[in-house]
Write an enzyme that holds these catalytic residues in place. Structure first.
Site, short mmCIF file in Angstrom:
data_model
loop_
_atom_site.label_atom_id
_atom_site.label_comp_id
_atom_site.label_asym_id
_atom_site.label_seq_id
_atom_site.Cartn_x
_atom_site.Cartn_y
_atom_site.Cartn_z
CE LYS A 1 -3.86 -2.63 2.37
NZ LYS A 1 -4.43 -3.04 3.60
CD GLN B 1 -3.61 -4.19 6.67
OE1 GLN B 1 -3.79 -3.33 6.26
NE2 GLN B 1 -3.79 -5.52 6.39
CG ASP C 1 -9.76 -0.83 4.42
OD1 ASP C 1 -9.49 -1.18 3.50
OD2 ASP C 1 -9.24 -0.96 5.45
N1 GUN Z 1 -6.28 -7.37 6.07
C1 GUN Z 1 -6.59 -8.02 5.15
N2 GUN Z 1 -7.12 -7.54 4.17
C2 GUN Z 1 -7.59 -6.08 4.49
C3 GUN Z 1 -8.24 -4.96 3.94
O1 GUN Z 1 -8.57 -4.96 2.57
N3 GUN Z 1 -8.10 -3.94 4.61
C4 GUN Z 1 -7.92 -3.86 5.95
N4 GUN Z 1 -7.82 -2.81 6.57
N5 GUN Z 1 -7.16 -4.93 6.73
C5 GUN Z 1 -6.97 -6.05 5.80
#
Ligand code: GUN
Length: 285
Positions: free
Chosen positions: A51, A95, A118
């Site tokens: 990211k 996350q 998200d």
């Molecule tokens: N953990 C695994 N996939 C994701 C996601 O798409 N967003 C977030 N915030 N955590 C994750």
């Protein structure tokens, strides 16, 4: 058989988004993503790295806030409230997974829906269930699947789509998005009695459960489209999805590789949401 090349599609999306960011910068604006990480889960660290790289590539500012696993729900909520008020922050991402003592719904509830890049808040999830035109800051992984179909001109209307996995962040929102595009949708999950009976009649199989080789050649029909959203590390360190790519590639029309399929698409949709959130907050067209 043809490959749904997530790396290529995501690369082109990021290129386009970097132009939007440049346009904003001419007006002295810069989208900014704030990422909250609790602990040092290796999978989370690896996702966050991707990211961050995408932010750097597109010119989106990045702030990472690290907490030890001793952090409390209240502390996380207080930090989110602070980020909600910060006019320079446009996207807030917490996350997952969070440690067991944290009540995750309370954490997500604290995020201002305008900054919920998200797409996990009840407000944004609920809107997405209304129709395609209300899919706005929608969850990134299912949106990535939709963007990939759009890129390759795959029309899901009237198609039989079977989703394996009923998580709140992938399976359920993906079902809503496919339904918004008039697919006939079935969601299977760990308690489904005869998984193969469902997948065998599917035109589109999307799998997101985290189990290597769950979907095998004998479970799909000739000419199916297989979207593999799984990501598993084998004992030898190799990363694989939930579908047996080698066995399936002879039989299907389209398939996503792992890595290089849905993973990069999730990241580019996150950047898309962040740029979109920033534009909306500043009323920038
Ligand atoms: N953990 C695994 N996939 C994701 C996601 O798409 N967003 C977030 N915030 N955590 C994750």
């Amino acid at each position: 058989m043809a490959i749904l090349d997530g790396r290529k599609v995501s690369g082109e999306m990021l290129e386009r988004l970097s132009h939007d960011v440049k346009r904003m910068q001419l007006s002295h604006l810069q989208p900014k993503l704030a990422v909250i990480l609790v602990g040092d889960n290796p999978a989370s660290l690896s996702y966050i790295k991707q990211k961050k790289k995408a932010c750097e590539k597109t010119g989106v500012a990045w702030e990472q806030i690290d907490y030890s696993t001793a952090v409390t729900t209240d502390e996380l909520v207080a930090k989110i409230h602070e980020l909600n008020k910060d006019i320079k922050t446009h996207g807030i991402l917490v996350q997952l997974p969070l440690p067991d003592h944290i009540f995750t719904p309370d954490v997500f509830k604290a995020i201002d829906p305008k900054k919920d890049v998200d797409g996990f808040t009840a407000y944004n999830l609920g809107k997405m269930f209304l129709s395609k035109s209300f899919e706005d800051l929608a969850p990134c992984t299912p949106m990535g699947v939709i963007r990939m179909f759009e890129y390759y001109d795959i029309d899901v209307k009237g198609k039989e789509a079977v989703i394996v996995g009923h998580s709140n962040i992938v399976g359920k929102p993906l079902a809503a998005m496919l339904l918004n595009r008039d697919a006939t949708v079935t969601i299977c999950h760990v308690h489904t009695e005869d998984l193969a009976a469902h997948t065998k009649r599917a035109d589109i199989v999307c799998v997101a459960v985290g189990k290597a080789n769950l979907i095998t050649e004998d479970m799909v029909k000739v000419g199916a489209i297989v979207v593999d959203i799984g990501f598993n590390r084998l004992d030898n360190g190799k990363m694989v999805g939930d579908a047996d790519f080698k066995g399936l590639e002879k039989k299907v029309n389209w398939i996503t590789p792992v890595p290089g399929g849905c993973g990069p698409m999730t990241v580019s949709c996150l950047i898309e949401n962040t740029v979109r959130a920033a534009m909306r907050i500043h009323n920038f067209k």
